[in-house]
Design a protein around this motif. Structure first.
Motif, PDB file in Angstrom:
ATOM      1  N   SER A  14       0.834  -1.209   0.000  1.00 42.89           N
ATOM      2  CA  SER A  14       0.000   0.000   0.000  1.00 42.89           C
ATOM      3  C   SER A  14       0.869   1.259   0.000  1.00 42.89           C
ATOM      4  N   ILE A  15       1.969   1.225   0.740  1.00 47.67           N
ATOM      5  CA  ILE A  15       2.870   2.385   0.826  1.00 47.67           C
ATOM      6  C   ILE A  15       3.605   2.607  -0.495  1.00 47.67           C
ATOM      7  N   HIS A  16       4.082   1.528  -1.101  1.00 47.39           N
ATOM      8  CA  HIS A  16       5.003   1.656  -2.242  1.00 47.39           C
ATOM      9  C   HIS A  16       4.337   1.461  -3.604  1.00 47.39           C
ATOM     10  N   GLY A  17       3.115   0.937  -3.614  1.00 46.20           N
ATOM     11  CA  GLY A  17       2.430   0.755  -4.883  1.00 46.20           C
ATOM     12  C   GLY A  17       3.090  -0.257  -5.802  1.00 46.20           C
ATOM     13  N   LYS A  18       3.706  -1.270  -5.209  1.00 44.00           N
ATOM     14  CA  LYS A  18       4.374  -2.328  -5.975  1.00 44.00           C
ATOM     15  C   LYS A  18       4.395  -3.598  -5.136  1.00 44.00           C
ATOM     16  N   PRO A  19       4.733  -4.746  -5.703  1.00 42.10           N
ATOM     17  CA  PRO A  19       4.811  -5.975  -4.907  1.00 42.10           C
ATOM     18  C   PRO A  19       5.758  -5.814  -3.727  1.00 42.10           C
ATOM     19  N   TRP A  20       5.417  -6.419  -2.593  1.00 41.02           N
ATOM     20  CA  TRP A  20       6.187  -6.227  -1.358  1.00 41.02           C
ATOM     21  C   TRP A  20       7.652  -6.573  -1.535  1.00 41.02           C
ATOM     22  N   TYR A  21       7.956  -7.669  -2.274  1.00 39.48           N
ATOM     23  CA  TYR A  21       9.340  -8.104  -2.416  1.00 39.48           C
ATOM     24  C   TYR A  21      10.147  -7.101  -3.228  1.00 39.48           C
ATOM     25  N   GLN A  22       9.498  -6.455  -4.207  1.00 42.64           N
ATOM     26  CA  GLN A  22      10.206  -5.438  -4.987  1.00 42.64           C
ATOM     27  C   GLN A  22      10.457  -4.211  -4.136  1.00 42.64           C
ATOM     28  N   ALA A  23       9.505  -3.880  -3.270  1.00 44.60           N
ATOM     29  CA  ALA A  23       9.695  -2.758  -2.359  1.00 44.60           C
ATOM     30  C   ALA A  23      10.840  -3.027  -1.391  1.00 44.60           C
ATOM     31  N   VAL A  24      10.931  -4.267  -0.899  1.00 44.82           N
ATOM     32  CA  VAL A  24      12.050  -4.637  -0.021  1.00 44.82           C
ATOM     33  C   VAL A  24      13.372  -4.396  -0.728  1.00 44.82           C
ATOM     34  N   LEU A  25      13.472  -4.857  -1.972  1.00 48.81           N
ATOM     35  CA  LEU A  25      14.716  -4.714  -2.732  1.00 48.81           C
ATOM     36  C   LEU A  25      15.012  -3.253  -3.069  1.00 48.81           C
ATOM     37  N   ASP A  26      13.985  -2.492  -3.411  1.00 45.17           N
ATOM     38  CA  ASP A  26      14.180  -1.109  -3.847  1.00 45.17           C
ATOM     39  C   ASP A  26      14.565  -0.177  -2.697  1.00 45.17           C
ATOM     40  N   THR A  27      14.308  -0.580  -1.466  1.00 42.32           N
ATOM     41  CA  THR A  27      14.632   0.277  -0.324  1.00 42.32           C
ATOM     42  C   THR A  27      15.943  -0.132   0.360  1.00 42.32           C
ATOM     43  N   ILE A  28      16.636  -1.104  -0.201  1.00 43.13           N
ATOM     44  CA  ILE A  28      17.929  -1.528   0.346  1.00 43.13           C
ATOM     45  C   ILE A  28      19.017  -0.519  -0.001  1.00 43.13           C
ATOM     46  N   ASP A  29      19.901  -0.252   0.947  1.00 43.62           N
ATOM     47  CA  ASP A  29      21.078   0.575   0.708  1.00 43.62           C
ATOM     48  C   ASP A  29      22.152  -0.317   0.074  1.00 43.62           C
ATOM     49  N   PRO A  30      22.468  -0.130  -1.195  1.00 43.99           N
ATOM     50  CA  PRO A  30      23.411  -1.025  -1.877  1.00 43.99           C
ATOM     51  C   PRO A  30      24.842  -0.897  -1.368  1.00 43.99           C
ATOM     52  N   THR A  31      25.135   0.147  -0.599  1.00 39.66           N
ATOM     53  CA  THR A  31      26.501   0.318  -0.083  1.00 39.66           C
ATOM     54  C   THR A  31      26.692  -0.352   1.279  1.00 39.66           C
ATOM     55  N   ALA A  32      25.612  -0.808   1.897  1.00 37.94           N
ATOM     56  CA  ALA A  32      25.695  -1.414   3.231  1.00 37.94           C
ATOM     57  C   ALA A  32      26.068  -2.883   3.118  1.00 37.94           C
ATOM     58  N   TYR A  33      26.971  -3.353   3.978  1.00 28.45           N
ATOM     59  CA  TYR A  33      27.370  -4.760   3.905  1.00 28.45           C
ATOM     60  C   TYR A  33      26.298  -5.676   4.481  1.00 28.45           C
ATOM     61  N   CYS A  34      25.422  -5.140   5.340  1.00 23.50           N
ATOM     62  CA  CYS A  34      24.307  -5.908   5.890  1.00 23.50           C
ATOM     63  C   CYS A  34      23.077  -5.003   5.844  1.00 23.50           C
ATOM     64  N   PRO A  35      22.389  -4.941   4.708  1.00 24.26           N
ATOM     65  CA  PRO A  35      21.372  -3.905   4.522  1.00 24.26           C
ATOM     66  C   PRO A  35      19.966  -4.262   4.976  1.00 24.26           C
ATOM     67  N   ILE A  36      19.747  -5.514   5.416  1.00 23.28           N
ATOM     68  CA  ILE A  36      18.380  -5.967   5.628  1.00 23.28           C
ATOM     69  C   ILE A  36      18.369  -7.091   6.660  1.00 23.28           C
ATOM     70  N   SER A  37      17.287  -7.167   7.419  1.00 17.90           N
ATOM     71  CA  SER A  37      17.067  -8.301   8.315  1.00 17.90           C
ATOM     72  C   SER A  37      15.585  -8.635   8.334  1.00 17.90           C
ATOM     73  N   GLU A  38      15.241  -9.850   7.924  1.00 16.50           N
ATOM     74  CA  GLU A  38      13.848 -10.273   7.943  1.00 16.50           C
ATOM     75  C   GLU A  38      13.290 -10.299   9.366  1.00 16.50           C
ATOM     76  N   PHE A  39      14.133 -10.645  10.348  1.00 21.31           N
ATOM     77  CA  PHE A  39      13.675 -10.713  11.728  1.00 21.31           C
ATOM     78  C   PHE A  39      13.458  -9.319  12.315  1.00 21.31           C
ATOM     79  N   GLU A  40      14.295  -8.360  11.921  1.00 26.03           N
ATOM     80  CA  GLU A  40      14.079  -6.986  12.362  1.00 26.03           C
ATOM     81  C   GLU A  40      12.834  -6.398  11.685  1.00 26.03           C
ATOM     82  N   ILE A  41      12.598  -6.746  10.441  1.00 29.41           N
ATOM     83  CA  ILE A  41      11.411  -6.238   9.740  1.00 29.41           C
ATOM     84  C   ILE A  41      10.141  -6.740  10.425  1.00 29.41           C
ATOM     85  N   TYR A  42      10.022  -8.050  10.579  1.00 31.11           N
ATOM     86  CA  TYR A  42       8.797  -8.590  11.170  1.00 31.11           C
ATOM     87  C   TYR A  42       8.700  -8.241  12.655  1.00 31.11           C
ATOM     88  N   GLY A  43       9.802  -8.391  13.380  1.00 31.98           N
ATOM     89  CA  GLY A  43       9.778  -8.150  14.817  1.00 31.98           C
ATOM     90  C   GLY A  43       9.470  -6.710  15.171  1.00 31.98           C
TER      91      GLY A  43
END
Length: 265
Positions: free
Chosen positions: A186-215
């Motif tokens: 609803s926020i991004h107007g695209k499939p959730w998985y594409q939104a996850v990928l599009d909001t990642i910082d490509p310069t970060a060595y650890c840019p995402i955590s599924e447990f931090e997202i859900y938790g």
């Protein structure tokens, strides 16, 4: 404003099980085969819930299929879980996290234990107390801004966990997971998985955590439904797994709940 949530210590000897049936969902690749049978056995021995199905998510692999037959698990080809490929996700590590966030597509029960393939449970675990979900947390707070910036950009919420939620396993509510993904779309107007990928910082060595997202979503939107507990995980190198038979699990389980055998390359 959310109050800072207390992190409690569970007494394993007094821990009460739950009659809530759960499914288990573990993404795997062939390098995990060394530890995987012990991971499966540990969950079956120490999770204090009735277990429905045990799903092993993997690329096509006869070796992993054979272990699934031996351990009475259900093999799922990872290519059937998401509409994008590992290559489109950018890395296998990010792809596995997307797989976990789509566990509701595969699992039938209302609650799903999502776990890493390198972590062995050695002490009793219960994930539901009354109507609350227990999140087993890491020992320390990991102040790594790219993960929390990603969460905020993805969900429009601020991370509020007082401690790291990256503890190698977590119980997902199928209902809450679906609501989280609908919020993202609803926020991004695209499939959730594409939104996850599009909001990642490509310069970060650890840019995402599924447990931090859900938790953090649960703590921000449903704080009264969450209990934070000390995870008491012990980390070892994957090469140490060959010494597993020398470990005194009865002694270790007095201090730790699980052991992770990480492949650091």
């Amino acid at each position: 404003m959310n109050k800072r949530k207390e992190v409690i210590e569970l007494n394993n000897e007094r821990l009460k099980g739950s009659n809530v049936k759960i499914d288990v969902f573990i993404p795997v690749i062939e390098k995990d085969i060394m530890v995987l049978p012990s991971v499966i056995d540990g969950i079956r021995s120490h999770v204090m819930h009735p277990i429905g199905k045990f799903y092993i998510i993997s690329p096509e692999s006869e070796l992993i299929k054979e272990w699934c037959r031996k351990k009475k698990c259900t093999f799922i080809d990872e290519n059937t879980v998401l509409p994008i490929t590992k290559q489109e996700a950018g890395s296998g590590w990010i792809y596995q996290q997307l797989l976990k966030l789509n566990a509701d597509k595969i699992c039938l029960n209302k609650h799903i234990l999502v776990a890493d393939a390198d972590t062995i449970f050695i002490a009793p675990h219960a994930f539901i107390r009354g109507k609350k979900t227990i999140f087993y947390c890491a020992k320390n707070y990991w102040d790594y801004p790219p993960i929390f910036d990603h969460f905020a950009n993805l969900t429009g919420l601020q991370a509020v966990a007082p401690i790291s939620l990256i503890n190698h396993y977590m119980l997902f509510s199928k209902k809450r997971l679906m609501k989280l993904k609908r919020r993202i779309e609803s926020i991004h107007g695209k499939p959730w998985y594409q939104a996850v990928l599009d909001t990642i910082d490509p310069t970060a060595y650890c840019p995402i955590s599924e447990f931090e997202i859900y938790g953090n979503y649960m703590l921000a939107k449903h704080p009264s439904k969450v209990i934070l507990a000390k995870g008491k995980n012990r980390e070892r190198r994957s090469s140490d797994f060959y010494k597993l038979h020398t470990l005194n699990f009865n002694k270790l389980s007095k201090k730790f709940n699980s052991i992770s055998f990480h492949n650091r390359g």
